[in-house]
Structure formats: C-alpha cells, structure tokens
Write a protein that holds these residues in place. Structure first.
Motif, PDB file in Angstrom:
ATOM      1  N   VAL A 131      15.003  51.809  20.357  1.00 46.06           N
ATOM      2  CA  VAL A 131      15.678  50.906  19.422  1.00 46.06           C
ATOM      3  C   VAL A 131      16.311  51.699  18.285  1.00 46.06           C
ATOM      4  O   VAL A 131      15.903  52.816  17.984  1.00 46.06           O
ATOM      5  CB  VAL A 131      14.699  49.844  18.852  1.00 46.06           C
ATOM      6  N   HIS A 132      17.307  51.106  17.662  1.00 46.08           N
ATOM      7  CA  HIS A 132      17.999  51.736  16.539  1.00 46.08           C
ATOM      8  C   HIS A 132      17.094  51.802  15.306  1.00 46.08           C
ATOM      9  O   HIS A 132      16.367  50.857  14.998  1.00 46.08           O
ATOM     10  CB  HIS A 132      19.253  50.941  16.178  1.00 46.08           C
ATOM     11  N   GLY A 133      17.164  52.935  14.617  1.00 45.64           N
ATOM     12  CA  GLY A 133      16.494  53.065  13.330  1.00 45.64           C
ATOM     13  C   GLY A 133      15.000  53.338  13.419  1.00 45.64           C
ATOM     14  O   GLY A 133      14.422  53.450  14.504  1.00 45.64           O
ATOM     15  N   GLN A 134      14.378  53.448  12.245  1.00 44.04           N
ATOM     16  CA  GLN A 134      12.939  53.633  12.136  1.00 44.04           C
ATOM     17  C   GLN A 134      12.316  52.362  11.576  1.00 44.04           C
ATOM     18  O   GLN A 134      12.736  51.866  10.533  1.00 44.04           O
ATOM     19  CB  GLN A 134      12.611  54.821  11.232  1.00 44.04           C
ATOM     20  N   LEU A 135      11.347  51.820  12.301  1.00 47.97           N
ATOM     21  CA  LEU A 135      10.713  50.584  11.871  1.00 47.97           C
ATOM     22  C   LEU A 135       9.766  50.841  10.705  1.00 47.97           C
ATOM     23  O   LEU A 135       8.994  51.805  10.719  1.00 47.97           O
ATOM     24  CB  LEU A 135       9.935  49.940  13.018  1.00 47.97           C
ATOM     25  N   GLU A 176       9.635  58.894  17.075  1.00 51.43           N
ATOM     26  CA  GLU A 176      10.794  58.599  16.220  1.00 51.43           C
ATOM     27  C   GLU A 176      11.707  59.812  16.141  1.00 51.43           C
ATOM     28  O   GLU A 176      11.260  60.959  16.178  1.00 51.43           O
ATOM     29  CB  GLU A 176      10.348  58.243  14.804  1.00 51.43           C
ATOM     30  N   ASN A 193      17.482  58.594  13.907  1.00 51.09           N
ATOM     31  CA  ASN A 193      18.190  57.317  14.012  1.00 51.09           C
ATOM     32  C   ASN A 193      17.638  56.340  15.044  1.00 51.09           C
ATOM     33  O   ASN A 193      18.122  55.210  15.149  1.00 51.09           O
ATOM     34  CB  ASN A 193      19.664  57.583  14.332  1.00 51.09           C
ATOM     35  N   SER A 223      13.991  54.949  17.573  1.00 54.13           N
ATOM     36  CA  SER A 223      12.546  54.901  17.776  1.00 54.13           C
ATOM     37  C   SER A 223      12.244  54.519  19.219  1.00 54.13           C
ATOM     38  O   SER A 223      12.908  53.654  19.793  1.00 54.13           O
ATOM     39  CB  SER A 223      11.899  53.866  16.839  1.00 54.13           C
ATOM     40  N   PHE A 264      14.021  42.358  18.500  1.00 61.19           N
ATOM     41  CA  PHE A 264      14.295  43.611  17.806  1.00 61.19           C
ATOM     42  C   PHE A 264      15.672  43.597  17.135  1.00 61.19           C
ATOM     43  O   PHE A 264      15.850  44.182  16.064  1.00 61.19           O
ATOM     44  CB  PHE A 264      14.154  44.796  18.761  1.00 61.19           C
ATOM     45  N   HIS A 316      16.719  46.170  14.388  1.00 62.74           N
ATOM     46  CA  HIS A 316      16.531  47.355  15.223  1.00 62.74           C
ATOM     47  C   HIS A 316      16.854  47.026  16.677  1.00 62.74           C
ATOM     48  O   HIS A 316      15.964  47.013  17.538  1.00 62.74           O
ATOM     49  CB  HIS A 316      15.090  47.861  15.109  1.00 62.74           C
ATOM     50  N   GLU A 323      24.003  43.791  19.985  1.00 61.49           N
ATOM     51  CA  GLU A 323      24.357  44.825  19.006  1.00 61.49           C
ATOM     52  C   GLU A 323      25.810  45.204  19.219  1.00 61.49           C
ATOM     53  O   GLU A 323      26.171  45.757  20.257  1.00 61.49           O
ATOM     54  CB  GLU A 323      23.454  46.052  19.157  1.00 61.49           C
TER      55      GLU A 323
END
Length: 232
Positions: free
Chosen positions: A107-111, A151, A154, A156, A174, A179, A188
């Motif tokens: 998934v996009h980004g850090q949760l 992670e 950008n 995860s 998500f 994310h 997205e």
C-alpha cells in the motif's frame, strides 16, 4: 488419506497451478489478470472455464464440472477453492464465515498505526464502485485486520486477515484510510505505483467438507510482489 484422481498432465490448466485436488475440491493459485468466472465480454479465459475443461479431461461431452465457492477480483492473485459438486459447494459456503483468509498487500505510504482493524459499512453504487457509508441499513458491516510487516519510504507491505469478505473490501478500506493498494486503478487515481494490483490472497484455512480435517494452504509471498516491493 484423501485420494486424488488427476487427468493426464496435458489437460492440466496452463497458468493455473493446482495446490491440492481430491474427489471433493480443487485448490488453485489464480494469477493476476485472470477472471474467476465469465462475464458478457469474456467467457473462456477464466479460472472456472479452465478448471471445467480440466476435470472433463478434454471431453466437451463430459458432465463433470467444478462449482465456484468464492471469487477473487480479476487483478488480485492468490488461492481459490472450487468444489466438485453442488453439495460440497453448499457445505463450504455455509461455513465460509469461519474460513480463515489472509492476504498480502503493498500500500502507498507509511501507516501511523502499524496494527489494527478497519471497520465500516460497505455499499456498492450503480457504477459498481464500493464505498463506506454511515448508514447501517444500506451497507454491510465489514472488518479488515492488518499488520505492517515491512516499510520503505513511500510504501508498506501489509499482512491482512480478512474477517469479512465483501467485494473490493481490502482495496476500499485502505484507499479510504489514505493508503490505497499499489496498482489499484479503480480506487487510486493519482499514482498507482505498479502495473499490477499489489494484492495477493496468500493463505486459506477451512475444514474439509467430507473428512472435516483442517485444510491449510499458504503460498507465501509471490516472487513478483517481492520484486515489486524492492523496486518501489
């Protein structure tokens, strides 16, 4: 011991690896890009069609067939279970809520929260897009448990325990959390980050419909997702 009776290798479905087969069920690994069942536009390039051809041993007049127990989205890869009779299909589906299903997703980004459960009422609109609603009379309560395993800057890698099985559930939960799954062109629109949807049905566990023995299948993390996460 569960006996197997597989047709000759030449009739085994190409690109659809069989993890297990016996007189009641067939468990396969569906690649990304392959439909589970046919649509108005595509009827033959599906997991269901390929397995029907497989159990018929290439004989179109054979009455043998497989029955769809559950589905995966076309762009999601992973484990699919098919039944060899209507009765077996019914038994599996009646117990489906207790079937344990685990997925992997990039998934996009850090949760912010590295572990938790996403819950919402999901509903589908006329454009076949799923979204969350606060109205419990319109949507179906859905739960997605997750834990971040790796992670990068950008992205995860997330282990997911699917507690309910609604259409597009993981993708919607998500995406709405900010994310979205990499490669998800439906939920997205800014930067999909991948040519394929980075979602894989990794493992499944359920009691066998005849023997009642607990059956567990686990594919691990596919090589293409390992490479994708390294690239991202």
């Amino acid at each position: 011991m569960i006996k197997t009776n597989r047709p000759p290798k030449k009739h085994q479905p190409k690109g659809l690896p069989i993890l297990h087969e016996d007189k009641d069920i067939i468990v396969v690994v569906k690649p990304a890009g392959l439909l589970t069942v046919g649509t108005d536009r595509e009827k033959s390039r599906t997991a269901h069609y390929l397995l029907n051809d497989y159990v018929r041993k290439g004989n179109p007049k054979s009455h043998k067939r497989v029955y769809v127990v559950h589905r995966l989205d076309k762009d999601t890869s992973g484990i699919l279970v098919f039944a060899k009779s209507e009765q077996t299909k019914k038994l599996l589906q009646e117990n489906w809520a207790n079937t344990e299903k685990h997925y992997l997703a990039i998934v996009h980004g850090q949760l912010m929260e590295k572990e938790g459960t996403i819950s919402s009422y999901l509903v589908e609109n006329k454009a076949q897009k799923v979204y969350s609603t606060r109205d419990p009379t319109q949507g179906k309560l859905s739960h997605t448990a997750y834990k971040v395993s790796k992670e990068s800057k950008n992205f995860s890698l997330v282990d997911i325990h699917l507690l309910t099985g609604r259409k597009h559930q993981i993708r919607v939960h998500f995406a709405e959390k900010g994310h979205p799954v990499a490669g998800d062109k439906k939920y997205e629109t800014k930067n999909v980050g991948s040519k394929r949807l980075a979602l894989h049905a990794r493992s499944i566990s359920f009691p066998h419909p005849s023997t009642h023995k607990l059956m567990t299948f686990d594919t691990g993390m596919p090589d293409d997702l390992i490479r994708l996460f390294r690239q991202l």
